[in-house]
Motif scaffolding. Structure first.
Motif, short mmCIF file in Angstrom:
data_model
loop_
_atom_site.label_atom_id
_atom_site.label_comp_id
_atom_site.label_asym_id
_atom_site.label_seq_id
_atom_site.Cartn_x
_atom_site.Cartn_y
_atom_site.Cartn_z
N ASN A 223 3.61 4.57 0.24
CA ASN A 223 2.68 5.38 -0.36
C ASN A 223 2.63 5.64 -2.02
O ASN A 223 1.76 5.28 -2.54
N ALA A 224 3.79 5.32 -2.38
CA ALA A 224 4.13 5.49 -3.88
C ALA A 224 3.28 4.05 -4.50
O ALA A 224 2.71 3.81 -5.49
N ILE A 229 -0.49 0.51 -7.02
CA ILE A 229 -1.68 -0.54 -6.89
C ILE A 229 -3.13 -0.03 -7.39
O ILE A 229 -3.83 -0.60 -8.03
N ALA A 230 -3.32 1.10 -6.87
CA ALA A 230 -4.75 1.72 -7.15
C ALA A 230 -4.74 1.94 -8.83
O ALA A 230 -5.86 2.12 -9.37
N GLU A 231 -3.68 2.36 -9.60
CA GLU A 231 -3.67 2.46 -10.90
C GLU A 231 -3.31 1.36 -11.66
O GLU A 231 -3.24 1.41 -12.91
N ASP A 246 -3.58 6.50 4.35
CA ASP A 246 -4.43 7.02 3.28
C ASP A 246 -4.17 5.88 1.87
O ASP A 246 -5.17 5.86 1.29
N GLY A 247 -3.01 5.44 2.00
CA GLY A 247 -2.58 4.41 0.66
C GLY A 247 -3.60 3.68 0.65
O GLY A 247 -4.22 2.97 -0.80
N ALA A 254 -10.33 2.80 -5.73
CA ALA A 254 -10.14 2.63 -7.14
C ALA A 254 -10.88 1.10 -7.37
O ALA A 254 -10.58 0.68 -8.60
N GLY A 255 -11.36 0.63 -6.78
CA GLY A 255 -11.95 -0.83 -6.87
C GLY A 255 -11.09 -1.83 -6.82
O GLY A 255 -11.67 -3.08 -7.34
#
Length: 444
Positions: A223-224, A229-231, A246-247, A254-255
């Motif tokens: 999850n972390a 990755i999203a950020e 959900d991750g 986030a594209g």
């Protein structure tokens, strides 16, 4: 045409479960897909039935069947993969685990196993007469092929899912339809990421390149990593996974994900089952970017490895100094199951540029409140080996990462001790010496 057939097969749950006989094996539920009305109706027949075997997995809510027969006199619960609820039942002798290599389960059903009744939850029928399996595709089609009776419970809240194949069942293959109305889906919230989880994830993130294809397990560390990755600045990622969580939604929103670099199912998010929060279930509804497949497709190492730069991230409970990994038991007490971890450990390494990561905090606290190392000279007595030492690639703790491929036993011991908690390193060196896997010139 199909509406008339639907109506003719539509019955109450109590009527449908009359088809169950003593001695039957029932393929019943997996994770977020549990047929609640059929569960309650079967429980009401408890006194009439004997030696009925239920096959299920990852039970996320109480089961009326289990509550109706706490001694297991009438129903036997057999789990493909244990949730916390099932873990307690197994430890109390009220349920039993089925050891699996998840990619092989459909073949087992077709060739090895008795399946008399399939009683599962589905999405509403479409105009072509098909019921989507929704959030669990897994092995249902294989079970239906073998069953004497097929019962579907329609949940108006079950999302209809786009898929590759074997992700739906036609009304012509169904014997009874039970209308369940709006039942919702049980949620599996993402475990909060600890600081240790974030530190471990920080070692994995630099190993992921633009265009990589991601498989995540479940838990705080994956999850972390999904959030990181999203950020991140990563782009053009793909997803080919066993379990959708959900991750992945965070990564898509986030594209970061478009699947354009995938060699298999280009542009599609491939998975076999899903469990998470309502955010995930809403994301899945008629989403054309998804491709749900049976698990012998998603998890088969020959399929998954066709995607270049496949990155597999999973967690474990303990590892010994030669690199054997236990991800499913604490000693002889089953905690979860084998699942598809070994499938993806093999697939990632066989992928061009692929890498698999086994991640674990360096320590845990036992029941007596004592801090123990998860890296051990020898496995805890009774522990199940999930990944053999020859298959393990990268191992990561909060103290670093090591690549075990090609290392001799003394090199493996040295590498793993280097990422153990500093408080346990001298003890582990002593154990390595006793096991004759420590070179004296590398005693520091």
């Amino acid at each position: 045409m199909y509406i008339e057939e639907y109506r003719n097969k539509c019955v109450s749950a109590d009527e449908a479960v009359k088809a169950v006989r003593s001695g039957d094996w029932i393929e019943f539920c997996w994770a977020a897909s549990i047929a609640c009305l059929l569960d309650e109706a079967l429980a009401r027949r408890v006194k009439e039935l004997n030696d009925v075997n239920i096959r299920a997995a990852v039970l996320l809510k109480p089961s009326a069947i289990l509550e109706s027969d706490p001694t297991g006199e009438h129903f036997t619960w057999n789990s493909w993969h244990l949730s916390g609820r099932e873990r307690k039942l197994v430890q109390n002798g009220q349920a039993y685990y089925i050891p699996i290599k998840y990619s092989e389960v459909p073949r087992w059903l077709r060739e090895n196993l008795q399946t008399d009744v399939v009683a599962i939850q589905v999405a509403p029928m479409d105009k072509h007469g098909y019921f989507s399996f929704g959030v669990t595709v897994s092995h249902y089609a294989a079970a239906i092929e073998k069953a004497r009776v097929v019962i579907v419970e329609v949940n108006e809240d079950m999302p209809s899912i786009h898929g590759g194949y074997d992700h739906m069942v036609h009304i012509s293959k169904v014997d009874y339809v039970v209308e369940g109305g709006h039942r919702g889906l049980p949620e599996l919230p993402s475990a909060p990421a600890s600081e240790i989880d974030k530190k471990i994830a920080s070692y994995v993130l630099p190993e992921i390149m633009d265009g990589a294809c991601i498989q995540l397990g479940i838990g705080g560390m994956p999850n972390a990593l999904g959030q990181m990755i999203a950020e991140s600045d990563l782009k053009d990622l793909g997803i080919h996974t066993e379990m959708l969580v959900d991750g992945f939604v965070d990564m898509v929103v986030a594209g970061k994900v478009n699947g354009t670099c995938k060699q298999l199912d280009r542009g599609r998010i491939v998975f076999s089952f899903a469990a998470g929060t309502q955010k995930l279930y809403e994301f899945m509804k008629n989403n054309p970017s998804l491709a749900a497949y049976p698990v012998d497709y998603t998890n088969h190492p020959c399929n998954a490895s066709r995607n270049d730069h496949l990155i597999s991230i999973n967690s474990c409970l303990e590892i010994d100094l030669t690199g054997q990994v236990c991800s499913e038991s604490a000693g002889s007490n089953m905690m979860s199951g084998s699942g598809g971890q070994l499938d993806f450990v093999e697939a990632a390494y066989n992928s061009k540029g692929g890498k698999s990561f086994i991640c674990l905090p360096s320590t845990y606290i036992d029941k007596q409140g004592q801090v123990k190392s998860r890296i051990k000279g020898l496995m805890t007595w009774g522990s199940v080996i999930t990944d053999t030492r020859t298959t393990v690639h990268f191992v990561v703790t909060e103290f670093g990462k090591v690549n075990l491929k090609g290392l001799s036993t003394w090199q493996r011991a040295e590498a793993l001790i280097s990422i153990a908690h500093p408080d346990f390193r001298e003890e582990l060196i002593a154990q390595a010496k006793k096991l004759k896997i420590w070179r004296q010139c590398h005693s520091g």
